[in-house]
Design a protein around this motif. Sequence first.
Motif, short mmCIF file in Angstrom:
data_model
loop_
_atom_site.label_atom_id
_atom_site.label_comp_id
_atom_site.label_asym_id
_atom_site.label_seq_id
_atom_site.Cartn_x
_atom_site.Cartn_y
_atom_site.Cartn_z
N GLN A 280 0.84 -1.21 0.00
CA GLN A 280 0.00 0.00 0.00
C GLN A 280 0.87 1.26 0.00
O GLN A 280 0.59 2.23 -0.69
CB GLN A 280 -0.92 0.03 1.24
N ASP A 281 1.95 1.21 0.79
CA ASP A 281 2.87 2.36 0.84
C ASP A 281 3.48 2.63 -0.54
O ASP A 281 3.65 3.78 -0.94
CB ASP A 281 3.99 2.11 1.86
N LEU A 282 3.80 1.55 -1.24
CA LEU A 282 4.38 1.70 -2.57
C LEU A 282 3.40 2.41 -3.51
O LEU A 282 3.78 3.32 -4.25
CB LEU A 282 4.77 0.32 -3.12
N LEU A 283 2.13 2.01 -3.44
CA LEU A 283 1.12 2.66 -4.29
C LEU A 283 1.00 4.15 -3.93
O LEU A 283 0.96 5.02 -4.80
CB LEU A 283 -0.24 1.97 -4.16
N CYS A 284 0.95 4.42 -2.64
CA CYS A 284 0.90 5.81 -2.15
C CYS A 284 2.05 6.62 -2.70
O CYS A 284 1.91 7.74 -3.15
CB CYS A 284 1.10 5.81 -0.63
N PHE A 285 3.21 6.02 -2.60
CA PHE A 285 4.45 6.69 -3.00
C PHE A 285 4.42 6.99 -4.50
O PHE A 285 4.76 8.08 -4.95
CB PHE A 285 5.63 5.76 -2.67
N GLN A 286 3.99 6.00 -5.27
CA GLN A 286 3.94 6.19 -6.72
C GLN A 286 2.94 7.28 -7.08
O GLN A 286 3.16 8.07 -7.99
CB GLN A 286 3.58 4.87 -7.41
N LYS A 287 1.82 7.35 -6.34
CA LYS A 287 0.83 8.39 -6.62
C LYS A 287 1.44 9.77 -6.50
O LYS A 287 1.11 10.68 -7.25
CB LYS A 287 -0.33 8.29 -5.62
N VAL A 288 2.33 9.93 -5.53
CA VAL A 288 2.93 11.25 -5.31
C VAL A 288 4.01 11.55 -6.35
O VAL A 288 4.09 12.65 -6.87
CB VAL A 288 3.51 11.35 -3.88
N PHE A 289 4.83 10.56 -6.67
CA PHE A 289 6.04 10.88 -7.42
C PHE A 289 6.08 10.38 -8.87
O PHE A 289 6.99 10.73 -9.61
CB PHE A 289 7.28 10.36 -6.67
N CYS A 290 5.12 9.54 -9.26
CA CYS A 290 5.24 9.00 -10.62
C CYS A 290 4.64 9.95 -11.66
O CYS A 290 3.86 10.82 -11.34
CB CYS A 290 4.59 7.63 -10.69
N PRO A 291 5.05 9.81 -12.92
CA PRO A 291 4.57 10.72 -13.95
C PRO A 291 3.07 10.60 -14.19
O PRO A 291 2.48 9.54 -13.97
CB PRO A 291 5.35 10.29 -15.20
N GLU A 292 2.50 11.71 -14.64
CA GLU A 292 1.06 11.77 -14.94
C GLU A 292 0.62 10.61 -15.83
O GLU A 292 -0.46 10.05 -15.66
CB GLU A 292 0.74 13.09 -15.67
N GLU B 215 -4.43 -0.24 -8.32
CA GLU B 215 -5.01 -0.13 -6.98
C GLU B 215 -6.32 -0.92 -6.91
O GLU B 215 -6.56 -1.68 -5.96
CB GLU B 215 -5.26 1.34 -6.63
N GLN B 216 -7.15 -0.74 -7.93
CA GLN B 216 -8.43 -1.44 -7.96
C GLN B 216 -8.21 -2.97 -8.00
O GLN B 216 -8.79 -3.71 -7.20
CB GLN B 216 -9.23 -1.00 -9.18
N TYR B 217 -7.33 -3.41 -8.88
CA TYR B 217 -7.06 -4.85 -9.01
C TYR B 217 -6.49 -5.43 -7.72
O TYR B 217 -6.84 -6.54 -7.31
CB TYR B 217 -6.10 -5.13 -10.16
N SER B 218 -5.60 -4.68 -7.07
CA SER B 218 -4.99 -5.24 -5.86
C SER B 218 -6.06 -5.39 -4.77
O SER B 218 -6.03 -6.34 -4.00
CB SER B 218 -3.83 -4.38 -5.38
N GLY B 219 -7.02 -4.46 -4.75
CA GLY B 219 -8.14 -4.59 -3.81
C GLY B 219 -8.93 -5.85 -4.11
O GLY B 219 -9.31 -6.60 -3.19
N GLU B 220 -9.16 -6.09 -5.37
CA GLU B 220 -9.92 -7.30 -5.76
C GLU B 220 -9.15 -8.57 -5.40
O GLU B 220 -9.74 -9.55 -4.94
CB GLU B 220 -10.20 -7.26 -7.27
N ILE B 221 -7.85 -8.53 -5.59
CA ILE B 221 -7.01 -9.69 -5.25
C ILE B 221 -7.13 -10.01 -3.76
O ILE B 221 -7.30 -11.16 -3.36
CB ILE B 221 -5.53 -9.42 -5.63
N LEU B 222 -7.09 -8.95 -2.96
CA LEU B 222 -7.19 -9.15 -1.50
C LEU B 222 -8.57 -9.66 -1.12
O LEU B 222 -8.70 -10.59 -0.33
CB LEU B 222 -6.88 -7.84 -0.76
N SER B 223 -9.63 -9.05 -1.69
CA SER B 223 -10.95 -9.50 -1.24
C SER B 223 -11.29 -10.88 -1.77
O SER B 223 -12.05 -11.62 -1.14
CB SER B 223 -12.06 -8.47 -1.53
#
Length: 405
Positions: free
Chosen positions: A312-324, A334-342
């Motif tokens: 989750q931290d990695l996704l957060c981090f990428q949201k802040v610093f990765c290109p548009e 993010e959506q797929y990883s949520g589905e994988i978990l549920s």
Amino acid sequence: MTIQVPEAAKRIIEQLNTNGFEAYVVGGCVRDSLLGRTPEDWDITTSAKPEQVKGIFKRTVDTGIQHGTVTVLIDHEGYEVTTYRVDGEYEDGRHPKSVEFTGSLLEDLKRRDFTINAMAYSDREGLVDAFDGVKDLEGRTIRCVGNAVDRFTEDALRILRAIRFSAQLGFDLEEETRAAIAVIAPNMAKVSKERIQVELTKLLLSDNPGKLKCVYENGIGPYISDHFEHAGRRLLEAEKLAWLPLKKHLRWSGFLRLEEPQDAVRILKELKLDNETIHQTKTLVSLWKTEIPADKAAIRQVMSGLSPELFQDLLCFQKVFCPETYKAQLNMVEQYSGEILSAGDCIRLKDMAVTGRELMDAGMKPGPEMGAVLDHLFQLVLTQPECNNREYLMKSAEHLLKEQA
Ligand code: ATP
Ligand code: MG
């Protein structure tokens, strides 16, 4: 001006008064109360000597008796009660040679670092503000008590404290104070790495972590370490650090993200960060630039190598610093990883429907081949989670072993 002092601290002050001593809450708690912030702790300053404090209260602990500090325990809460003191000559740019007790509150306030930290308060006497701390709170200014060059020369840690408070409170450094920081910066070499780290971590975890730039702009970097200075040259978009959640490893990773992972680790080790933070930061610095495909098999693969929290931290981090251009894909990830978990898809070796033990029970010999088989099965399960059942995996294992034979 009144300050809402907690009952226990009031009681301590009253008891000291009853015994003929002066006593006030002082320092950070007065500053924070006046700012409408919740103080972390309530420190008390008094004219009573440590032995006298110990004589008055039933339960005390000698926390820093050589500096005049006794902790008074009230209802299992500790309050630091420190005798008015003046610091003797400073011998190593960090520690006073001796401390002397004094009967004067003013002397005690004079030894404190910044005007906003040099105020005392009691219900009986009201606010004691001998160095215009309130004015500097209103002007949102960090200013040394007395001559700034002298104060930083006495104790170079104050340099980082100044920048850290300016980041926590969103204040500016008063010009004489700032100029003195730049002049005395070389003394930072005398400060222990742990103390430097504590201040930098507080700075990074503040509302204005971008103020880290001040450390570099004032020439302090090289006196922390060469590697640290080097990282400062790549401190781009420092203001974005504020967008990261308030976690130590996220903020340090944001700062060090453009370093090679091993260089980031070296800096953190030099500064004596804890192993967990070092490990998490290394992982994020290594991974954040790699775009995760919007594909469940690939996502499970990445998830399998990280704790759920770090993923989750990695996704957060990428949201802040990765290109548009990666943002839309990242939303899918993010959506797929949520589905994988549920869905409860297997993403850990330990959650596989077949274990090494079971392969052994079925007559397979332990060893590298079995390791390879397990790994193969795990890769299969990561790609096709529906294969994670015992029967299917046992069959596949037998098949693989035959192939290997
Ligand atoms: P924090 O919210 O970080 O605890 P604080 O102001 O309470 O802020 P402390 O380090 O707990 O800071 O110190 C308490 C008080 O002691 C300060 O407000 C200041 O008056 C004084 N003080 C602490 N460190 C120094 C120092 N290095 N030099 C001079 N005075 C200091
Ligand atoms: Mg404090």
